[in-house]
Design an enzyme around this catalytic site. Structure first.
Site, PDB file in Angstrom:
ATOM      1  N   CYS A 561      36.742  26.770  22.085  1.00 53.87           N
ATOM      2  CA  CYS A 561      36.046  27.578  21.074  1.00 53.87           C
ATOM      3  C   CYS A 561      34.534  27.606  21.252  1.00 53.87           C
ATOM      4  CB  CYS A 561      36.374  27.053  19.671  1.00 53.87           C
ATOM      5  SG  CYS A 561      38.120  26.809  19.383  1.00 53.87           S
ATOM      6  N   HIS A 696      29.175  25.683  12.860  1.00 49.35           N
ATOM      7  CA  HIS A 696      30.364  26.104  13.595  1.00 49.35           C
ATOM      8  C   HIS A 696      31.359  26.684  12.598  1.00 49.35           C
ATOM      9  CE1 HIS A 696      33.543  26.293  16.517  1.00 49.35           C
ATOM     10  NE2 HIS A 696      34.302  25.480  15.791  1.00 49.35           N
ATOM     11  N   HIS A 739      36.859  33.748  13.560  1.00 45.82           N
ATOM     12  CA  HIS A 739      36.559  32.824  14.658  1.00 45.82           C
ATOM     13  C   HIS A 739      36.845  33.536  15.982  1.00 45.82           C
ATOM     14  CE1 HIS A 739      36.148  29.519  17.223  1.00 45.82           C
ATOM     15  NE2 HIS A 739      36.855  28.578  16.582  1.00 45.82           N
ATOM     16  N   HIS A1348      48.002  46.780  74.281  1.00 46.26           N
ATOM     17  CA  HIS A1348      47.819  48.150  73.776  1.00 46.26           C
ATOM     18  C   HIS A1348      46.860  48.051  72.603  1.00 46.26           C
ATOM     19  CE1 HIS A1348      49.027  51.482  71.038  1.00 46.26           C
ATOM     20  NE2 HIS A1348      49.300  52.157  72.143  1.00 46.26           N
ATOM     21  N   ASP A1540      56.518  51.335  78.475  1.00 48.09           N
ATOM     22  CA  ASP A1540      55.318  52.138  78.233  1.00 48.09           C
ATOM     23  C   ASP A1540      54.891  52.874  79.493  1.00 48.09           C
ATOM     24  OD1 ASP A1540      53.234  52.778  76.233  1.00 48.09           O
ATOM     25  OD2 ASP A1540      53.787  50.833  75.424  1.00 48.09           O
TER      26      ASP A1540
END
Length: 1793
Positions: A561, A696, A739, A1348, A1540
């Site tokens: 808080c 508070h 609060h 590649h 390839d």
């Protein structure tokens, strides 16, 4: 026995030690309390330099790094810049005095320097260090005096460099040239005779002469401008053959009596009117380096003046210094010893020591080096205490419950005593299902109450550079943190970098946050791309730092808080610790998750009856609340220096913990009291002086009782009662707004800050019944009050109100702040009243700009007495400026109101456009003599100290050159028409150079892109361009004027301005013998000509022209410049200019003489100056040449520099649309002109340095609290749907589980270079299934991938997947059909959705999965490849590649061979045709190197992949000859490099043929229809292949072809329907950038082999919402199909939804009806879209969707790149998803572009 004599010698050079090591030692020892005096001296020296640097012009400030100590200054080589002399002088002074002080402290020496036996001596700048000792009687005084020595050293260096660079500009290439050479073997008298002869013969002005600066018996130092020294050494035979050496003197001239005088000394010592204290007497003898005798000074002021005079004007005579020291030593005849202290050794010191030893052989001579101590370790010492500055809160902003969306509404709420609690609104969660007061429903809340912000989802995403999707996924409290941070900064007037304390690198953020509702509930319903940055707490303030570019610390704190106030306390600590100079702090809380309600309720924290009842008997817990607040805090001294509005002062702050409480959540009065005591001690405040405590105050029985005890015991003790005039008021904001948990503390702080502003304490409404009986009953007797009504809280005269703010955390933390009133502002500067003031307004969107105009107008209507100067200062210097702008220059508030009303009524905002992303170039144009008038620039001279200093300095140089002062002309003390040509011309040039420096150094305009000067103005232009030094320019102007006055008759000739071309003039005047004679003087424009000649001829010409309607105006000058009248001075001018050095221009010079642009260093030379005096000014030709070269255009900004903007009209005529600003204007107040010009620059995107504009009298202005920025808000909100927070209570490990691939041993013997682990293999009679995992980072796999590469990243080619398919296909077939010899396979329907790129981090696994299922009856096997998460082993839902294998019924392959044999002759025929074309040079024959070099345009193959030996290619058809490698390089079915080699001919055809547009596009293959071979490829085998590619008729930008593989003229393999897709080359980087920071779980990035096909969808297809999908990994590039790319129709609303993007339709202008009506940026964007898509602009109707228009994901990428490259718009490709229609897109563009 008599004591020894002492000599302390201060040299003029740094020791040979590492300078950084020396200062590091000083810095280290300065932290040790044993070296207190050293530490103080270093701190004071740092402060002095900080203050001196702060006074420098902005460009010079930027050369100095931010420094809190001296170490950063030692890291920079200042020698090549304008601060070299200043910094080296200051640092040398600090070093010598620091070593002196440190030596005394290290040796624990007492002061032993007596006046009668101590001599101080020094060379050059060392004299200033010596002065610090000479003025002292003990070490502490050295500290005090030494700081002043540092100040003088720095100022002296600045001034020497500034003056010297006016004599000669630095080299264009930055190389260093020496200003002094030492010559040995010559006497001073002989060299002086030689130098005098040289200076006389060359006509060198006295100011620029070469001279002697130092001498002794064996050497002489010769000084002067570097080019002049070099010329002298070349010209003089004696100098040329002398023994000489250039000295390391790079920053200018000292010891120059001809250059400096008494006025100079005064400006060095008192530049700002400060006076060095005169009461300090000189204590010790300090010898002059000129006479060798002690300076005849008795006070500090006299000593500094004497030393400065000697340094600037006195010649150094080393022999005299030696003689003086010997004389002083000899006087102490009884001294048995001579002790010498110095800094290392030097040649001078060695000579001195030798002389002493020779003269006093009977004395003991000892030397002490003052440096070695710094390298010694004196043991550990405790550090010094932290700084004790007070802190100032200068800005604040909030979003609070009850509609309190700004500070005024918050105060209104408090002042009215409102209670904001209500039931949970529907946009948070469904209260009906989630509320159960009985507690029987699991996870339900027992209380329905809370305090809520209205529409917390409202947010201006475009302002903060966030897409709607990112905004929606970002926690609303993070968004509001951004918003309130901006509003608080705006209130504080923070402009990044305006002052030292606003350096963005030194701004930090601290925010408190204690929950994650949005991330855990709302956003988690459909986790998206921005889940982490949008929800994780660290990003709340990290995003603030990132958006505002703050480089200071960023902390997100959770102390339950108390988080908000704890964040403020941490921020204060950072300021006290020196970790930041400005901090943003706050607290954040937005409630959406019913889980937290349930948890807090079950923990007995919450009230079930409503609001917090603070100190009430019925207090039963707290009521939850939203809240977001931000404050801006600085050190008090910084806030005062920055002219901030100080809301309150923080004296101290602390946090401790209730460690002794009975439980972790129970408060503890003892800990609270300890915290109060700590902060009061820190603040040195009596607790009875506290007049208010903000409690508070949660409204719990335990909390209220404990806090009451602690507060009353400390602040109202019974033992020391308060007096009646010392009341203590208490209050708690929670009784109003609940609060706020993490935001509770910031809400309390904001309340108290508002109380300071309003001088009032709001009523405490927290006691609806009676006060809690646990509270002591003697409150009134103790003068303690909880005001039940509003109570005045006035600030009495001479009094200070102090307050306490408390915030406690449920975990036990206690945070307390002590506040006091802001100091009353003392205005010590009288404001220079300016006739006109600029006022600017800006925004990031059109809508916000209009709203900002309206709110400012409303403010002025409510506050008509507003001071215009304050308003101008606030809007210009104290606001962040954005791209949408309005600006005006006005002289009173009614004029401003009229402007604003017109802007609103005439819809001026809609006519504006945002400033360009790249600011336009600036060109300086300098006017000529026709601009002269008495009193030129007088207003600027009187009001701007910078301009005044520049003029006076230039005037001083001019006078030193022998010319009269021009200051009387500026002050208007010379009557109009009485000034001589000399004074007139010098006035113009001096004012123009000073104006240029004003624009460049004070007003923040960057170095010009080019310069041009008209006639006389060219001298100023050349000086600014660095071609001429300032001194040479003034010399030439003055000398030329003197020649003209002496050799030309004023009034005999004149100049006539004619509004016609020269051809028209020739035609009308005629050319006969009896025609009047004239010459072309100036070609100003193509229609404006100036001619010159005799008065009689010009009168005759005028009589001929005016009847023809041609306007003629006499030019107000006494001579006909640029005509034959100037011939009388040409020869003499040539002689004067011959010795002047010319440099290469630093910027292009538009030459009116040459009619061209000059870049080189040879075109402008002495001959040029002579010609420019005689020949015509071709201004128009020069401008035309610049336009042709592209140096200037219609976007260029022109700054007309001169007393009147004569050149402005010329430029407007020559450059259509030219934007020109003036510096001064005849008959107009200087500040009226300047204000309008600054507004023009601001609107053009060249934002001036507004801070510097107001700097001279800034303290006399006030920062106004104007209306805050008006946001263009949309409600981005993901609604929590359903009841799953309740439902999860009933789940017991149920639910479906994701299929995962676990890390288990391989279940099969199959393992190859590409298949690494088989995790599942099942075989029955007719089917077989296999699942395998492979790791791309496996060495074999990785090597194959890196064979590649594309865009420098390894990409997995299709050949890799082919080998894997064939391997698994053969393996499973043999499992079902054992004994099969050769398995024939046809790889069919092979398609790669996205390819794989190898991560750059090879240490991190990069797994993928292959799954195969073979069905023998159908002779078919399906294949799928998947990405795998390396952390969880979870495979992706969708495969990245798929295919199938068909097994032919004929296992021999005979059927295939027969099929192919029928077409073999056709293939051979095409190969022969290509060979024939090659023979005729109609087809290209490529060697292997050339073929693979062409391939590099897209892909780079490793050597083993380069199988093609020769290629013949024509258009899209080719064949090649192939040789395979002899090594398989691994374990394969068929090596990928072989596959390839025989197949990538097709790729070369598409990417290497001249039939393809390879400049704009590249081509990649997504797969093939079929791939089959009748025999395996063999090592070293020779093959031939052939392919022809065709465009596919049914799919745009797609090509396909069949590739044939032959061995010995027989077809052995075919790849059918081999496809290639065309991709714009501008997407290369986007698709193919290697992922350098791939996380362990990341999948690979895309490769060129597999940009996916985008399948076409019917335009009328209904797009359904998509189910949540696996998050796309950061290094993949998935181009989705249209169906997945299009947002659902439900997503296009701005109402709450759970989908994704809230498209801002309701808050923006309605989309236009059709594209033809769209203009501006949006219109250009639509034209670009039409061009790229091939659509007509008319087809882009407002309701047309991009899906319907065919803008797929690939086209979206293309369009975003095009918009960036062609229009400079940074637009994400996802915008076409977030704005699904053309109307949505145009609305967005009109708002944000």
């Amino acid at each position: 026995m008599s004591g020894p004599t002492k000599l302390v010698f201060f040299g003029n050079e740094f020791p040979n030690d590492d300078l950084k090591a020396l200062f590091r030692g000083l810095h280290r020892h300065g932290k040790d309390r044993r070296f207190r005096q050293l530490a103080t001296f270093l701190e004071e020296s740092t402060r002095v330099l900080q203050n001196e640097v702060a006074q420098l012009p902005e460009p010079l400030k930027k050369l100095v790094p931010h420094f809190e100590n001296l170490m950063p200054l030692t890291e920079v080589d200042f020698r090549q810049g304008p601060l070299g002399a200043a910094m080296e002088s200051a640092l040398l002074t600090i070093l010598e005095l620091g070593m002196f002080i440190g030596h005394y402290e290290a040796e624990e020496r007492v002061w032993d320097l007596s006046a009668d036996r101590t001599t101080l001596a020094g060379l050059s700048i060392g004299l200033l260090a010596a002065a610090g000792v000479a003025l002292s009687t003990h070490l502490a005084e050295v500290v005090q005096n030494g700081a002043e020595c540092v100040r003088v050293s720095f100022r002296l260096g600045v001034y020497v460099h500034d003056i010297s660079r006016k004599l000669e500009a630095p080299q264009a290439d930055g190389s260093l040239l020496s200003w002094a050479h030492v010559v040995t073997g010559e006497t001073a008298s002989d060299l002086q005779e030689e130098l005098s002869r040289y200076n006389t013969e060359t006509g060198t002005p006295e100011l620029l002469k070469v001279f002697i600066s130092a001498a002794d018996k064996t050497s002489v130092s010769v000084s002067g401008p570097p080019s002049r020294i070099r010329a002298a050494f070349r010209a003089s035979q004696r100098l040329r053959y002398s023994k000489s050496l250039a000295l390391p003197v790079y920053d200018g001239l000292c010891h120059a009596a001809h250059l400096y005088d008494e006025e100079t000394i005064h400006r060095v010592l008192h530049p700002d009117g400060s006076v060095i204290p005169t009461s300090r007497p000189v204590q010790l003898a300090l010898l002059s380096s000129r006479s060798g005798q002690p300076f005849e000074a008795t006070t500090a002021a006299e000593l500094f003046r004497a030393i400065s005079t000697e340094l600037l004007t006195g010649t150094i005579f080393l022999d005299n210094i030696t003689a003086g020291i010997l004389d002083r030593t000899e006087r102490c005849a009884d001294a048995p010893q001579c002790q010498i202290e110095t800094y290392r050794t030097s040649l001078v010191f060695k000579g001195l020591l030798k002389a002493l030893e020779a003269c006093f052989p009977d004395r003991t001579i000892s030397t002490t080096d003052l440096i070695p101590w710094v390298f010694q370790d004196y043991g550990a010492r405790q550090p010094k205490s932290y700084a004790d500055s007070k802190l100032a809160i200068v800005g604040m902003a909030c979003r609070m419950p009850g509609g309190a969306n700004d500070l005024d509404l918050f105060w209104e709420l408090l002042a009215q005593g409102r209670d904001t609690h209500t039931t949970v609104p529907a946009d948070r969660f469904d209260l009906e299902t989630h509320y159960d007061p009985t507690g029987e429903t699991e996870n339900a809340t027992r209380t329905p109450f809370g305090n809520f912000i209205d529409q917390p989802g409202l947010f201006d995403a475009g302002f903060f550079n966030m897409s709607p999707r990112e905004a929606e996924q970002t926690d609303p409290m993070h968004r509001l943190a951004l918003v309130t941070a901006y509003e608080a900064l705006e209130m504080a007037g923070i402009v990044s970098g305006r002052t030292p304390s606003s350096n963005p690198k030194r701004i930090a953020t601290f925010y408190g946050q204690a929950s994650d509702d949005w991330r855990e509930l709302n956003a988690s319903q459909n986790i998206g791309t921005y889940a982490v940055p949008g929800g994780e707490r660290a990003f709340a303030n990290g995003r603030i730092n990132y958006f505002f570019k703050f480089g200071g610390p960023s902390f997100n704190l959770d102390t339950a808080c108390s988080s908000g106030l704890a964040a403020v306390q941490a921020a204060c600590s950072a300021l006290w610790a020196g970790e930041a100079d400005t901090v943003l702090a706050g607290g954040l809380n937005i409630i959406t998750d019913p889980d937290n309600y349930a948890g807090l309720g079950n923990g007995h924290f919450l009230s079930r009856t409503g609001q917090c009842k603070v100190w009430d008997q019925s207090a039963d817990g707290y009521c939850r609340a939203d809240g977001v607040g931000s404050v801006v805090i600085k050190r008090l001294e910084d806030a005062e220096a920055d002219n901030d509005n100080i809301l309150a002062v923080v004296l101290s702050a602390a946090t401790n913990h209730s460690a002794e409480a009975i439980s972790i959540t129970h408060p503890h009065a003892g800990a609270q009291k300890e915290n109060y005591t700590q902060v009061l001690h820190q603040a040195a405040v009596n607790p009875l002086d506290i007049s208010y405590v903000e409690l508070h105050g949660t409204g719990t029985q335990a909390g209220d009782a404990q806090e009451a005890e602690s507060v009353l015991d400390i602040f109202a003790p019974r033992a020391h009662r308060r007096r009646a005039d010392q009341p203590l008021h208490l209050g708690a904001v929670k009784s109003n707004i609940g609060h706020g948990e993490a935001a509770a503390g910031i809400a309390s702080l904001l309340k108290v800050l508002l109380m300071y502003q309003k001088n009032e304490i709001p009523a405490h409404i927290g006691i609806p019944t009676v006060i809690n009986p646990a509270i002591p009953t003697d409150l009134e007797q103790r003068q303690v009050y909880l005001p039940r009504t509003k109570t005045a809280w006035p600030r009495a005269a001479g009094q200070i109100r102090r307050a306490i703010v408390n915030s406690f955390g449920a975990h036990g933390g206690n945070t307390t702040l002590v506040l006091e009133d802001a100091p009353e502002k003392q205005v010590t500067v009288a404001r220079e009243e300016r006739s006109t003031h600029p006022v600017v307004i800006s925004a990031k969107s059109k809508k916000s700009l209009a709203a900002n105009v309206e709110t400012l107008l409303a403010y002025l209507d409510e506050n008509p007495e507003t001071d215009l100067g304050d308003l101008s200062y606030t809007t210009c210097a104290r606001r962040m400026h954005h791209s949408w702008r309005l600006a005006t220059a006005v002289s009173d508030i009614p004029a401003l109101q009229k402007f604003l009303r017109n802007a609103v009524s005439n819809d001026a905002v809609s006519q504006t456009r945002p400033i360009p992303t790249e600011a336009p170039h600036v060109v300086f144009t300098f006017t000529g003599q026709g601009a002269y008038y008495a009193g030129l620039a007088q207003g600027l001279f009187q009001a701007l100290p910078f301009f005044r200093a520049e003029v006076r300095q230039l005037d001083h140089l001019s006078q030193r050159l022998g010319f009269p002062s021009i200051v009387p002309v500026i002050l208007g003390e010379v009557e109009e028409g009485t000034a001589t040509a000399l004074v007139t011309q010098l006035s113009i040039v001096i004012v123009e150079i000073a104006l240029a420096r004003l624009w460049l150094l004070l007003l923040g305009i960057p170095a010009p892109h080019a310069v041009i000067g008209h006639s006389l103005g060219e001298y100023a232009a050349l000086a600014v361009a660095g071609v001429l030094s300032t001194a040479d320019a003034l010399y030439l102007v003055g000398h030329r004027a003197q020649l003209i006055e002496e050799h030309c008759t004023p009034g005999s000739h004149a100049m006539l301005s004619v509004r016609a071309t020269i051809a028209d003039i020739e035609r009308l005047v005629g050319t006969g013998a009896d025609a009047p004679t004239y010459e072309l003087s100036c070609q100003n424009t193509h229609q404006d000509t100036v001619i010159g000649g005799s008065i009689q001829d010009l009168n005759a010409i005028r009589e001929k022209l005016e009847p023809e309607g041609i306007k003629c105006v006499n030019v107000d000058v006494p001579f006909a410049f640029h005509t034959a009248q100037m011939d009388a001075v040409r020869e003499r001018l040539a002689k004067a200019v011959a010795a002047v050095p010319f440099k290469t221009p630093s910027v292009p010079v538009l030459s009116p003489l040459l009619g061209s642009v000059v870049f080189d260093g040879k075109s402008i030379n002495p001959e040029y100056i002579v010609r420019a005096t005689r020949e015509p000014v071709r201004f128009a030709t020069a401008i035309d040449a610049a336009q042709e070269l592209g140096i200037v255009n219609s976007q260029t900004l022109w700054v007309d520099i001169g007393p009147h903007p004569i050149c402005a009209s010329f430029v407007r005529s020559l450059v259509p649309g030219a934007r020109i600003v003036s510096s001064c204007r005849r008959n107009e107040d200087n500040f009226a002109t300047m204000a309008k010009s600054l507004c023009t620059l601001h609107l053009a995107g060249r934002t001036p340095s507004w801070a510097e504009y107001f700097r001279p009298d800034e303290q006399a202005y006030s920062l106004l609290r104007l209306p805050k920025y008006r946001w263009n808000e949309v409600n981005y909100w993901i609604q929590y749907l359903g009841t799953w927070t309740l439902d999860k209570a009933h789940l017991k490990n149920g639910g479906s589980q994701k299929r995962t691939i676990t890390d288990v041993p391989s279940v099969s013997s199959l393992r190859t270079s590409l298949i690494h682990q088989v995790t599942e293999e099942t075989v029955d009679k007719t089917t077989a299934t296999l699942k395998a995992i492979s790791d791309i980072q496996h060495p074999d796999f990785l090597e194959a991938v890196h064979g590649h590469t594309m865009n420098n990243c390894g990409v997995a080619t299709s050949s890799i997947w082919t080998d894997m398919a064939m391997t698994v296909g053969e393996h499973l077939y043999r499992r079902l059909v054992p004994g099969t010899d050769h398995v024939l396979m046809d790889l069919c329907d092979f398609e790669v959705q996205h390819a794989q790129v190898a991560n750059t981090n090879s240490n991190t696994p990069q797994p993928l999965a292959l799954e195969a299922h073979l069905d023998l009856p159908t002779r078919h096997m399906s294949l799928a490849w998947y990405d795998v998460n390396a952390t969880t082993n979870q495979r992706a839902d969708a495969p990245f590649a798929t295919g199938s294998i068909k097994y032919p019924a004929d296992p021999t392959g005979a059927a295939w061979s027969i099929e192919w044999s029928r077409i073999t002759h056709l293939i051979q025929g095409r190969i022969e045709a290509l060979q024939h074309l090659a023979a005729e040079n109609k087809a290209s024959t490529l060697s292997k190197p050339l073929a693979y070099a062409l391939f590099k345009n897209v892909v780079d193959y490793a050597p083993r992949y380069r199988g093609m030996d020769r290629v013949v290619i024509h258009d899209h058809e080719a064949f090649s000859d192939i040789t395979l490698t002899t090594d398989r390089h691994g374990t394969w079915h068929t090596p990928p490099h072989w596959i390839d080699s025989v197949s990538h001919l097709a790729g070369l055809v598409m990417n290497g043929s001249d039939a393809s547009n390879t400049r704009d596009f590249f081509y990649v293959t997504p797969g093939c229809g079929s791939c089959r071979m009748t025999e395996p490829l063999i090592a070293g085998g020779k093959y031939r292949n052939y392919v022809r590619m065709f465009p596919m008729p049914d799919e745009a930008h797609m090509y396909a072809g069949d590739l044939y593989i032959l061995r010995e003229d027989k077809i052995i393999g075919v790849v059918e329907q081999l496809k290639f897709r065309r991709v714009p080359r501008l997407l290369m980087d986007r698709f193919f950038s290697p992922n350098k920071n791939a996380a362990a779980h990341a999948a690979p990035a895309p490769a060129p082999a597999a940009v996916p096909a985008v399948k076409k969808q019917p335009p009328t297809e209904t797009i359904q919402p998509q189910a949540p999908k696996t998050e796309q990994k950061q290094d993949q590039l998935q181009l989705p199909n249209l169906a997945s790319a299009a947002p659902s129709t439900a997503n296009s609303s701005s109402s709450p939804s759970s989908s994704g993007v809230a498209t801002p339709t309701t808050e923006q202008e309605a989309p236009v009806a059709d594209a033809s009506a769209v203009t501006g940026v949006a219109g250009k964007c639509l034209e670009l879209i039409a061009n790229e898509t091939g659509l007509g602009v008319a087809e882009l109707t407002a309701d047309a969707t991009f899906v319907q228009l065919g803008v797929d994901s690939l086209m979206s990428l293309v369009l975003s790149e095009k918009l960036r490259s062609e229009m400079g718009l940074e637009i994400k490709s996802s915008l076409f998803l977030e704005c699904p229609t053309v109307g949505d897109l145009t609305g967005w563009l009109e708002q944000y572009c």
